[in-house]
Write a protein that holds these residues in place. Structure first.
Motif, short mmCIF file in Angstrom:
data_model
loop_
_atom_site.label_atom_id
_atom_site.label_comp_id
_atom_site.label_asym_id
_atom_site.label_seq_id
_atom_site.Cartn_x
_atom_site.Cartn_y
_atom_site.Cartn_z
N ASP B 131 0.83 -1.21 0.00
CA ASP B 131 0.00 0.00 0.00
C ASP B 131 0.86 1.25 0.00
OD1 ASP B 131 -2.60 -1.19 0.00
OD2 ASP B 131 -2.14 -1.89 2.02
N ARG B 132 2.01 1.17 0.65
CA ARG B 132 2.89 2.33 0.63
C ARG B 132 3.42 2.60 -0.79
NH1 ARG B 132 6.57 1.38 5.93
NH2 ARG B 132 6.56 -0.73 5.12
N ARG B 135 0.41 4.01 -2.84
CA ARG B 135 0.08 5.38 -2.48
C ARG B 135 0.89 6.41 -3.27
NH1 ARG B 135 -0.28 4.94 3.22
NH2 ARG B 135 -2.19 3.89 2.58
N ARG C 165 -1.06 -13.03 6.34
CA ARG C 165 -0.53 -13.35 7.67
C ARG C 165 -0.22 -14.84 7.82
NH1 ARG C 165 -5.01 -11.78 11.97
NH2 ARG C 165 -5.07 -9.92 10.68
N ALA C 229 -4.61 -10.37 15.68
CA ALA C 229 -5.86 -9.63 15.83
C ALA C 229 -7.05 -10.55 15.66
CB ALA C 229 -5.94 -8.52 14.80
N ASN D 2 -5.81 1.19 7.61
CA ASN D 2 -4.69 0.77 6.78
C ASN D 2 -3.79 1.95 6.45
OD1 ASN D 2 -3.09 -0.90 5.38
ND2 ASN D 2 -4.43 -1.09 3.60
N GLU D 3 -3.19 2.54 7.50
CA GLU D 3 -2.56 3.84 7.32
C GLU D 3 -1.05 3.83 7.53
OE1 GLU D 3 -4.44 6.85 9.72
OE2 GLU D 3 -6.39 6.00 9.26
N VAL D 4 -0.46 4.90 7.06
CA VAL D 4 0.95 5.15 7.27
C VAL D 4 1.09 6.35 8.20
CG1 VAL D 4 3.04 6.00 6.14
CG2 VAL D 4 1.68 4.19 5.08
N ALA D 18 -3.39 -4.72 11.48
CA ALA D 18 -4.68 -5.17 10.95
C ALA D 18 -4.48 -6.18 9.82
CB ALA D 18 -5.49 -3.97 10.45
#
Lengths: 229, 229, 229, 229, 229, 229, 229, 229
Positions: B131-132, B135, C165, C229, D2-4, D18
């Motif tokens: 995702d990085r 982005r 995972r 999780a 789903n963040e940076v 997650a």
């Protein structure tokens, strides 16, 4: 359009032309005549640019051409080709050090032409005969990019890199014997080159060098760039 | 003009600017403060473009700056610089996979800026966090060229090579341990990349990558090139 | 029972099924038809689980099947098989980067099926076409384990390792040329992977990857595990 | 989620928990005290699971612990840890061949414990003293997974792989001298192992082995699997 | 007598028997039938001990035997032999790890027998089936010397080295694939062995191992040696 | 008696003396003074033969000797020793090629003496001064076994192997520079030796060579062996 | 005269004779009969010295000789030759270690003779039979230069380098197996040689050795040189 | 006279001067001040030619010079020297590619001078600035022999080899980084050179190159040699 064409034996990336400016290129080894023909047909139908299959043996090539119309085959380059692009103004010179570098130079030249680059090839410009290099100096300097094809010690990349200001893409070749280590020596030597800004592609990959120059040719033009005389 | 300036401890190639569009760049390691200062002074006098000294330690840099006026030092990039070129329209994005790739990315960025390229850096775009990468996809696609800086397995070069149509220059980095083999694994992996037309420079050489892009930026512009959409 | 069956030309480990949950697997290369048939017959008599012979050429396979009843042969996987296990609930996805990775993926899939795993194969998910990877992201995430089969730079292992995972077992493949070094580059690159917890087996060993997943499948289930999780 | 998290000096993947069940792990080398403390703080705030920083020297660790509360440091494992997971039912045995393999075994054990695995370590089970191996045979067979830590010739992986039916993850160690080639010999030997289904991680990476077992522990439980006795 | 017999195509060291206790051994590859026959004839005439030609293909062997009387051929060992020595009291056990190690074990055994050693061979004692090793433990311990023949990871050398007090000569074998690197991995691993005092000979050289044991057998006997129980 | 002595930081193999004729030898690097002293004390108590600790630095050695009585230290060999065996009749000659091979030769000699072998050392017998080799020819021929210690090209092993009929154990040394590759070149060259039956141990391991000869010395004597003059 | 003769398939360096004293030598592999014949004809016309084509297979050679008069073929050396130079006073001894080194020694000898050197060959002077070396000591000492041809461990170069004061050019040979690594071991060992001033050429290149000696033979004579007795 | 001088810590080959025309040269690393002084004193007493000690650090050199009169020290070359030979008519040119090659070029020059050769050094003749090479072309052509000192890709050896007809001895240098592999790349590249008859010595060994040229200088002069123009 960003799709995959699923042929069962292959999932063809027909969206690549939109993403990257050229249809996917078919790598021949390990594929049957039917598989090459099927993938090529799919690319011709779903894309509009040149379609290439690389490293195809003569027998296989002839059989594929019987199944898919309007193609041509370059035996020295081992390249099958449909819908070549018209030559544009970008001029690449392919300089090969010795006779045994010819097949790789042929692949670089044929692929570059197929994707629309203007090409000139010069052979036998090994650095042990420096006059042969100097004789083509002006030709090299007139190029928009140079592809250097050299096995053994790969010294031609350093020499050409020091002669021209244009991009230089070096292709190590797996010819030679003993200390040549099937091209690994040339690959390492080209990376260790004392000429700044020379880049290198995989051993024997005239194809990769041509594609690297194609990327350069389509990069955004810039009329006036600081730092150069 | 095509001359050599003989300083006794070095024969400086002051004709390179005329030949290749940029003055010779001073490689710092193994040179004394006096030698770096002397060569830089010679280049400033006989050439008109930017003058760079690479891989200079902070102490050495400070001492050189005391002897030669009007220079600046970028500590992360370990670059000494005089007379930087004005930024021109060619935009290069430097994409670094991980934190330990930062010094190499810094060198690539600082050198590229010094020779007149517009630069943007993005960090931590390792492929394990896809995702990085995604982005920054649009940023990558907007670049005139991309420099990929990655150690360990070097996979970022393949991924970026598949996302953009512009030239991609990959720099393997000597970080990591064990199977990383001090950057040799990344170098080999980048050459074996499945993305066509990605080129590679020597391990840790942000400098070489920037110079390779400079060659591309100064190559002859071409308004309309066949084969690309 | 913990015995050795001595056939003269081989001492068969017929106690392995009791010790490790599966009969010994016959490695085909270098064995004659009579030897393979003899060892297989011994295993069928003294053990009760699936009996496999790997890397068997078609001619040899046909001759063995004439001597030992009730077996089958998967030509792409080059696997001879008797008494396959019934598929159980453990689901392994085999993801192959390119067309030339197919034979290794086939071996992984056939062996995994033979020992009772549920398998799904996806092909052509090379990282240079990231959309093809993203398209199968949900499938990968639904797997109990993933086997990644990739030659050249082996980047797919890092990308998949970052997406799921579940356990990821990477198989380097000896395809490619030049810098691929017959799979050694992919092996090293997979070890240097930036994705944590990816494991690697020997070059081209779809068999080992399947056996590694079998070990995982039979490891003690645990209904509620901290840290996830 | 789903963040940076962009800290300027690092872009932290706070969505990894997650996606993959564990927060991102901080790799210590090359990072300052302030950087480690900052990343750890960010992870503690935005994630809820265990937070780890690996390969941290004692001085650095002490300084980080002064800045970030409630952490602990394992000096032999060189691991900084916050919010360890409660031990769950999955039992991993770490078997180390010799005294010089202890630090790597310590890292594997500490990381495995931190992420919620139950761990047992056994030392000095080198294969030259086979009785020492046989003495722990039952312990090894009772494990849900085994991590084998071995330098020099790495033979313990083959021996353990043949004794147990559970997953075996082998860690080559860079100890030894001469022909050990800083762990490369053990890495290659473990891959060439005659025991089927043994997997390998990078040299000295106790961390990777623990993460590989964590992936196994969280993979979907399956009450009844065919093919095993 | 310390002479050279000059046959034109070879200068035979007929003094070696006096110097070293055995006639020169003929290395077959690259020699014609006439050359092997000529050298063998010369050795039979000028020396009195066993005459051997190694690595001789079956066709060549048959043709040589037609020209030189009273010889025999061991096809598995690919050994031609005249005037074998009578078996003496020194007992060497040849232990081979797997089926593919058989040809090398056969050469070691045949050469050892030819020069007068008493030999016993045991096959399939790979360390992944430890019980098979333990079953022959007493045999190994009864030997005056042990030759260990093993490819892949070569672990058997360490295990045997730890079980016996007699000399252990390890022969790495070039079988296996991928990470086996054609025997180089086994060679390095055997050198890195954790068992003290194990020695190693060249890859696939059953001949060298037998000759090494022959040197041991003829070394001066010593009735009572300190330091051993 | 076949036991393990568990000291917490080490599990000492006190049964080795019964199994193999010599107590376990302590490898010094990475162990603290307290650990070495503890293990040595344990071995002295539970075993009756010579106790050795190898590769111990002078400072460490002095501190250990303060804690454990009746030991001695050989600084050139870096060997700590308690209860040396009385010299028995087996005579080993240690031949070193050059000055820089001395420390390894010293280790071989000291260890051999400690375990009860009679030793003679000869230095500076490099093959480039063939007369120096020839001058010690009779000494070499009188030995029951020869240890050859040589770095660089390792040629001395071949020369000595051709001069004597006794066992020859070659130790490659990591001295030299460039093409010596830290002993790897000598190791490979010794294996490729044209002298039959020469065996090789790990780079710089004078210890392993001595232990190999000890195995030979304790192997069963044989009064009359066929095949030797 | 300093020209290039362009034959389309090759650009022949006909100025080399003036520059370097010998016409360009044709490297046979990869060239057709017509190409070899064409290049040879061009060299015969434009140059006056000896014309050579190396590494030519017998069939090709016969076909070339039909097209180009007055040539001869040395099958063992695989050399085609026209206009050999008359033997001059410079005497080179070619010393080959073993039987399998003969083809390389033959190439060195044939090329040296062709360019006007007086040559003597001695075979089977491997260092394991030191008396065979010593027997030719006076011959070696009488030479103006020595070419040493040796595979396996390459020890002959060191021994000869220590015996003579003349130039010694060593040719590593790719014979042997296992640790010989196709000549790389010999190449490295020869470089690591303890004999000062020995130089090395590429693996199997008898041609290069002969050319190196030719350079020596034509270097300026000097009647009285200090430093030598 | 053909004797060995035994100093206890070294057996000095004082017969070498008679055999090879120069006294033995002392290799400094690993020797104490007293040892160097002792060996030098012995050589001065028993021989009459120049006495050299190479690779001696400044502190050690100063201490040796206090003990042994009439010597001198060249710090850049790290050479201690007594009784230099008077320069004779043989002229060697040392050509160094870059600044970092200077120490190796200095050793070559100092040793060559010490043994009586006339020397000229040229620096900074890297092939990326071809004009700098061409500018010294006449100097190179006037030499009796050329020593080429070059790191990185080592291309200068090929270029010089093609320019001159005299002997060319190439010294690879361990400078550079990454793909330079500490001089191994340059060594391999120099062997793979396309220029015929170039010979190579060990990495960084200016000493070996000088000794190789000394061998050439003392080889028998020949007034009239066929085959050269």
């Amino acid at each position: 359009m960003n799709e995959v064409l699923d042929l069962g034996y292959a999932r063809v990336d027909i969206g690549r032309e939109a993403r990257q400016g050229l249809p996917e290129v078919v790598y021949g080894p390990g594929k049957t005549v039917a598989q090459i023909a099927g993938i090529v047909t799919g690319l011709l139908e779903h894309n509009s640019g040149p379609v290439l299959a690389t490293r195809v043996a003569p027998d296989t090539a002839a059989a594929v051409l019987e199944r898919v119309d309007a193609g041509s085959y370059d035996e020295e380059a081992r390249l099958l080709l449909w819908r070549p692009a018209a030559p544009a103004g970008f001029h690449v010179v392919v300089a090969a050090a010795g006779t045994s570098d010819r097949p790789v130079a042929a692949e670089a030249t044929a692929v570059a032409s197929a994707v629309g680059l203007a090409t000139t090839v010069v052979h036998d410009v090994g650095v042990a005969g420096l006059d042969r290099v100097l004789r083509v100096r002006e030709l090299l300097r007139s190029a928009d990019a140079v592809i250097v094809v050299a096995g053994m010690e790969g010294a031609l990349a350093s020499v050409v890199g020091g002669l021209v200001r244009a991009p230089v893409v070096a292709v190590p070749v797996s010819t030679g014997y003993g200390a040549s280590l099937e091209g690994v020596t040339a690959l390492l030597a080209m990376h260790a080159s004392c000429a700044a800004g020379v880049t290198v592609v995989n051993i024997d990959s005239g194809f990769s060098a041509a594609m690297a120059v194609h990327r350069i040719a389509v990069s955004r033009p810039t009329a006036d760039h600081g730092g150069s005389a």
